[in-house]
Design a protein around this motif. Sequence first.
Motif, PDB file in Angstrom:
ATOM      1  N   CYS A  34       1.741  -9.727  52.954  1.00 50.71           N
ATOM      2  CA  CYS A  34       0.932  -8.681  51.936  1.00 50.71           C
ATOM      3  C   CYS A  34      -0.238  -8.087  52.255  1.00 50.71           C
ATOM      4  O   CYS A  34      -1.281  -8.753  52.944  1.00 50.71           O
ATOM      5  N   CYS A  77      -2.388  -6.383  43.411  1.00 51.89           N
ATOM      6  CA  CYS A  77      -1.022  -5.950  43.997  1.00 51.89           C
ATOM      7  C   CYS A  77      -1.059  -4.358  43.736  1.00 51.89           C
ATOM      8  O   CYS A  77      -1.257  -4.074  42.415  1.00 51.89           O
ATOM      9  N   CYS A  80       3.698  -2.425  46.664  1.00 49.80           N
ATOM     10  CA  CYS A  80       4.350  -1.739  47.753  1.00 49.80           C
ATOM     11  C   CYS A  80       5.507  -2.581  48.101  1.00 49.80           C
ATOM     12  O   CYS A  80       6.616  -2.283  48.836  1.00 49.80           O
ATOM     13  N   VAL A  81       5.990  -3.666  47.524  1.00 47.28           N
ATOM     14  CA  VAL A  81       7.435  -4.449  47.519  1.00 47.28           C
ATOM     15  C   VAL A  81       7.522  -5.010  48.747  1.00 47.28           C
ATOM     16  O   VAL A  81       8.846  -5.493  48.836  1.00 47.28           O
ATOM     17  N   CYS A  83       6.565  -7.976  49.646  1.00 50.55           N
ATOM     18  CA  CYS A  83       6.868  -9.245  49.185  1.00 50.55           C
ATOM     19  C   CYS A  83       8.331  -9.453  48.882  1.00 50.55           C
ATOM     20  O   CYS A  83       8.802 -10.356  49.126  1.00 50.55           O
TER      21      CYS A  83
HETATM   22  S1  SF4 Z   1       3.949  -5.969  46.227  1.00 51.37           S
HETATM   23 FE1  SF4 Z   1       3.586  -7.985  47.279  1.00 51.37          FE
HETATM   24  S2  SF4 Z   1       3.190  -7.534  49.361  1.00 51.37           S
HETATM   25 FE2  SF4 Z   1       2.746  -5.517  47.926  1.00 51.37          FE
HETATM   26  S3  SF4 Z   1       0.751  -5.543  47.458  1.00 51.37           S
HETATM   27 FE3  SF4 Z   1       1.959  -6.613  45.856  1.00 51.37          FE
HETATM   28  S4  SF4 Z   1       1.992  -8.843  46.235  1.00 51.37           S
HETATM   29 FE4  SF4 Z   1       1.172  -7.597  48.294  1.00 51.37          FE
END
Ligand code: SF4
Length: 168
Positions: A34, A77, A80-81, A83
């Motif tokens: 992340c 969060c 950005c996807v 994770c």
């Molecule tokens: S989508 Fe996931 S990786 Fe991206 S900022 Fe949010 S928690 Fe972090």
Amino acid sequence: MEANIEFRKQVMEHHIEPDLIKYCYQCSECSDNCPITAVTSDFNSTKGYNPRSNIITALLGHKDLLLNGDELGIWGCTVCVTCDEVCPQKIELTEVFAFLKNQSIALGKGPASIYNQAKAVYESGKAIPPQPAIERRRGQLGLPPVVTPDVNEVQTLLKNIGSAKKLK
Ligand code: SF4
Ligand code: SF4
């Protein structure tokens, strides 16, 4: 702290495959990749944004720990996807986080910065209100002025979806 079973049930129901989220085994792939965790945490501190711990806290039904108006907590969060893409258990973390954010606003427990941002959109039709300094810089760079949005249209839309009421 007591678990809120109803909240836990809601979290699971908001995941595309309700049962799948139970299989989070806390491997930390999500947190390790992340970008927000990378810039807000360090190894000597429990502070900072952490998707792995948000998932386990939601699964344990600890609603009050998650919906507490913290600026970073569930709001760090940026969707950005990353994770979702790296989770070995195919858990769609961002779906859970969208539910948590919506709940937070529905209960009037969002952080001040989010309300301020939404207010700016309501009042100016833009997330970043027009500023002479920005326009001047754009001019220097040879960029055209930013088109002024139809604020009435934006406000009508926000009223129709009930957002205007939540801002108050
Ligand atoms: S989508 Fe996931 S990786 Fe991206 S900022 Fe949010 S928690 Fe972090
Ligand atoms: S990557 Fe998936 S399984 Fe691993 S801690 Fe994050 S949500 Fe759980």
